[in-house]
Design a protein around this motif. Structure first.
Motif, PDB file in Angstrom:
ATOM      1  N   PRO A  19       0.294  58.157  37.889  1.00 25.71           N
ATOM      2  CA  PRO A  19       1.284  58.873  38.706  1.00 25.71           C
ATOM      3  C   PRO A  19       0.751  60.148  39.334  1.00 25.71           C
ATOM      4  O   PRO A  19       1.228  60.562  40.396  1.00 25.71           O
ATOM      5  CB  PRO A  19       2.421  59.160  37.719  1.00 25.71           C
ATOM      6  N   GLU A  20      -0.247  60.778  38.703  1.00 24.28           N
ATOM      7  CA  GLU A  20      -0.753  62.041  39.241  1.00 24.28           C
ATOM      8  C   GLU A  20      -1.238  61.904  40.680  1.00 24.28           C
ATOM      9  O   GLU A  20      -1.086  62.830  41.485  1.00 24.28           O
ATOM     10  CB  GLU A  20      -1.896  62.575  38.368  1.00 24.28           C
ATOM     11  N   ALA A  21      -1.841  60.757  41.005  1.00 25.08           N
ATOM     12  CA  ALA A  21      -2.356  60.564  42.363  1.00 25.08           C
ATOM     13  C   ALA A  21      -1.214  60.540  43.376  1.00 25.08           C
ATOM     14  O   ALA A  21      -1.263  61.209  44.416  1.00 25.08           O
ATOM     15  CB  ALA A  21      -3.159  59.265  42.430  1.00 25.08           C
ATOM     16  N   PHE A  22      -0.169  59.771  43.077  1.00 31.13           N
ATOM     17  CA  PHE A  22       0.976  59.685  43.986  1.00 31.13           C
ATOM     18  C   PHE A  22       1.714  61.025  44.079  1.00 31.13           C
ATOM     19  O   PHE A  22       2.119  61.449  45.167  1.00 31.13           O
ATOM     20  CB  PHE A  22       1.949  58.607  43.499  1.00 31.13           C
ATOM     21  N   LEU A  23       1.886  61.673  42.946  1.00 29.73           N
ATOM     22  CA  LEU A  23       2.650  62.922  42.928  1.00 29.73           C
ATOM     23  C   LEU A  23       1.921  64.041  43.659  1.00 29.73           C
ATOM     24  O   LEU A  23       2.554  64.913  44.261  1.00 29.73           O
ATOM     25  CB  LEU A  23       2.958  63.322  41.489  1.00 29.73           C
ATOM     26  N   GLU A  24       0.581  64.011  43.638  1.00 32.57           N
ATOM     27  CA  GLU A  24      -0.163  64.998  44.414  1.00 32.57           C
ATOM     28  C   GLU A  24       0.056  64.779  45.909  1.00 32.57           C
ATOM     29  O   GLU A  24       0.153  65.741  46.679  1.00 32.57           O
ATOM     30  CB  GLU A  24      -1.652  64.931  44.081  1.00 32.57           C
ATOM     31  N   GLY A  25       0.143  63.517  46.315  1.00 32.84           N
ATOM     32  CA  GLY A  25       0.451  63.238  47.715  1.00 32.84           C
ATOM     33  C   GLY A  25       1.803  63.799  48.107  1.00 32.84           C
ATOM     34  O   GLY A  25       1.955  64.408  49.178  1.00 32.84           O
ATOM     35  N   CYS A  26       2.797  63.612  47.242  1.00 34.89           N
ATOM     36  CA  CYS A  26       4.126  64.173  47.514  1.00 34.89           C
ATOM     37  C   CYS A  26       4.069  65.694  47.574  1.00 34.89           C
ATOM     38  O   CYS A  26       4.698  66.318  48.447  1.00 34.89           O
ATOM     39  CB  CYS A  26       5.114  63.730  46.438  1.00 34.89           C
ATOM     40  N   ARG A  27       3.320  66.289  46.654  1.00 31.53           N
ATOM     41  CA  ARG A  27       3.222  67.753  46.637  1.00 31.53           C
ATOM     42  C   ARG A  27       2.648  68.265  47.949  1.00 31.53           C
ATOM     43  O   ARG A  27       3.152  69.239  48.535  1.00 31.53           O
ATOM     44  CB  ARG A  27       2.356  68.206  45.464  1.00 31.53           C
ATOM     45  N   GLN A  28       1.593  67.596  48.430  1.00 29.11           N
ATOM     46  CA  GLN A  28       0.972  68.048  49.669  1.00 29.11           C
ATOM     47  C   GLN A  28       1.876  67.811  50.878  1.00 29.11           C
ATOM     48  O   GLN A  28       1.844  68.593  51.840  1.00 29.11           O
ATOM     49  CB  GLN A  28      -0.379  67.354  49.863  1.00 29.11           C
ATOM     50  N   LEU A  29       2.668  66.743  50.840  1.00 26.58           N
ATOM     51  CA  LEU A  29       3.617  66.500  51.935  1.00 26.58           C
ATOM     52  C   LEU A  29       4.788  67.472  51.890  1.00 26.58           C
ATOM     53  O   LEU A  29       5.420  67.739  52.908  1.00 26.58           O
ATOM     54  CB  LEU A  29       4.175  65.076  51.857  1.00 26.58           C
ATOM     55  N   GLY A  30       5.101  67.959  50.688  1.00 22.31           N
ATOM     56  CA  GLY A  30       6.285  68.788  50.514  1.00 22.31           C
ATOM     57  C   GLY A  30       7.552  67.973  50.378  1.00 22.31           C
ATOM     58  O   GLY A  30       8.638  68.434  50.744  1.00 22.31           O
ATOM     59  N   THR A  31       7.425  66.759  49.832  1.00 22.75           N
ATOM     60  CA  THR A  31       8.579  65.870  49.672  1.00 22.75           C
ATOM     61  C   THR A  31       8.785  65.531  48.201  1.00 22.75           C
ATOM     62  O   THR A  31       7.852  65.574  47.397  1.00 22.75           O
ATOM     63  CB  THR A  31       8.372  64.560  50.455  1.00 22.75           C
ATOM     64  N   ARG A  32      10.014  65.166  47.864  1.00 23.91           N
ATOM     65  CA  ARG A  32      10.312  64.696  46.517  1.00 23.91           C
ATOM     66  C   ARG A  32       9.883  63.234  46.394  1.00 23.91           C
ATOM     67  O   ARG A  32       9.988  62.473  47.373  1.00 23.91           O
ATOM     68  CB  ARG A  32      11.802  64.832  46.215  1.00 23.91           C
ATOM     69  N   PRO A  33       9.424  62.809  45.217  1.00 16.94           N
ATOM     70  CA  PRO A  33       8.989  61.413  45.066  1.00 16.94           C
ATOM     71  C   PRO A  33      10.045  60.400  45.484  1.00 16.94           C
ATOM     72  O   PRO A  33       9.725  59.417  46.173  1.00 16.94           O
ATOM     73  CB  PRO A  33       8.670  61.315  43.568  1.00 16.94           C
TER      74      PRO A  33
END
Length: 241
Positions: free
Chosen positions: A166-180
């Motif tokens: 999950p860390e890989a996907f959640l980092e993408g969300c963090r960089q986008l500024g969106t909630r999973p």
């Protein structure tokens, strides 16, 4: 399906036609070592390499091999399968160098990529990519494919995690500024991309360009399926994109 706030993509065989690029580069690198191969032989040669029966690429992701080592080991397996003699250490290193030199000229985005990115831009929806390769290599690949506009990029070295963690996907969300829960993840691998993303809390979309069958042991009704990115546009627009 919840409203869409952002979209993350896999890269290889999702945005970029890596299969064709690798096949063309393999032929260019291998032709000096192989006599008498016709189109069907090269198809079989490439298919065997891409199948990676010994999971050398996954073992690279896990840290067992370097990227170059996994490439050479896969090539050795294919040359051995076809009974092609002379693929020693020197030939392997030359083959890897020739492959790397040839591949950039064959890197192309699929025809449906630019239209979906245009649609996302038109609606102010941020997007990016999460990949199971290192950041610098995938950054160069996106640029070769004319996809410089994809600025958010997570590689396996970004957070020292690979999909389906999950860390890989959640980092993408963090960089986008969106909630999973408001973020779509689109990829061609049912397990890594589809199942992995929904287990991380994203909205998983399996991009099945080839008509493959999902593993029966891993069916998950939360993973939506599309055959091309034009369907993604329709799906996202219908949920308020």
């Amino acid at each position: 399906m919840a409203p869409v706030g952002g979209v993350l993509f896999d890269i290889d065989d999702t945005l970029v036609d890596l299969h064709q690029a690798m096949k063309d580069a393999m032929i260019a690198a291998s032709r000096p070592l192989v006599d008498g191969f016709g189109p069907s032989d090269w198809d079989a040669f490439a298919a065997l390499y891409m199948a990676d029966a010994d999971n050398y690429y996954d073992r690279f992701v896990a840290g067992e091999f370097t990227f170059a080592q996994q490439r050479g080991l896969r090539a050795r397996a294919v040359f051995a399968h076809f009974g092609i003699a002379g693929f020693d250490d020197r030939a392997e290193q030359a083959w890897i160098a020739d492959f790397e030199k040839a591949q950039p000229g064959f890197i192309n985005a699929y025809p449906d990529v630019v239209p979906i990115l245009d649609a996302l831009d038109a609606h102010g929806i941020p997007y990016g990519a999460v990949s199971n390769n290192v950041h610098a290599y995938q950054r160069a690949k996106l640029d070769m494919a004319g996809l410089q506009r994809i600025t958010v990029l997570v590689g396996i070295d970004t957070v020292n995690a690979a999909k389906p963690k999950p860390e890989a996907f959640l980092e993408g969300c963090r960089q986008l500024g969106t909630r999973p829960g408001e973020t779509l993840y689109v990829g061609d691998n049912y397990l890594l991309d589809g199942i992995g993303s929904v287990q991380a809390g994203l909205q998983g979309i399996w991009l099945n360009r080839t008509g493959a069958v999902a593993p029966s042991h891993a069916e998950d009704g939360r993973v939506r399926r599309i055959a091309g990115l034009a369907e993604l546009a329709a799906l996202a627009l219908s949920t308020g994109l």
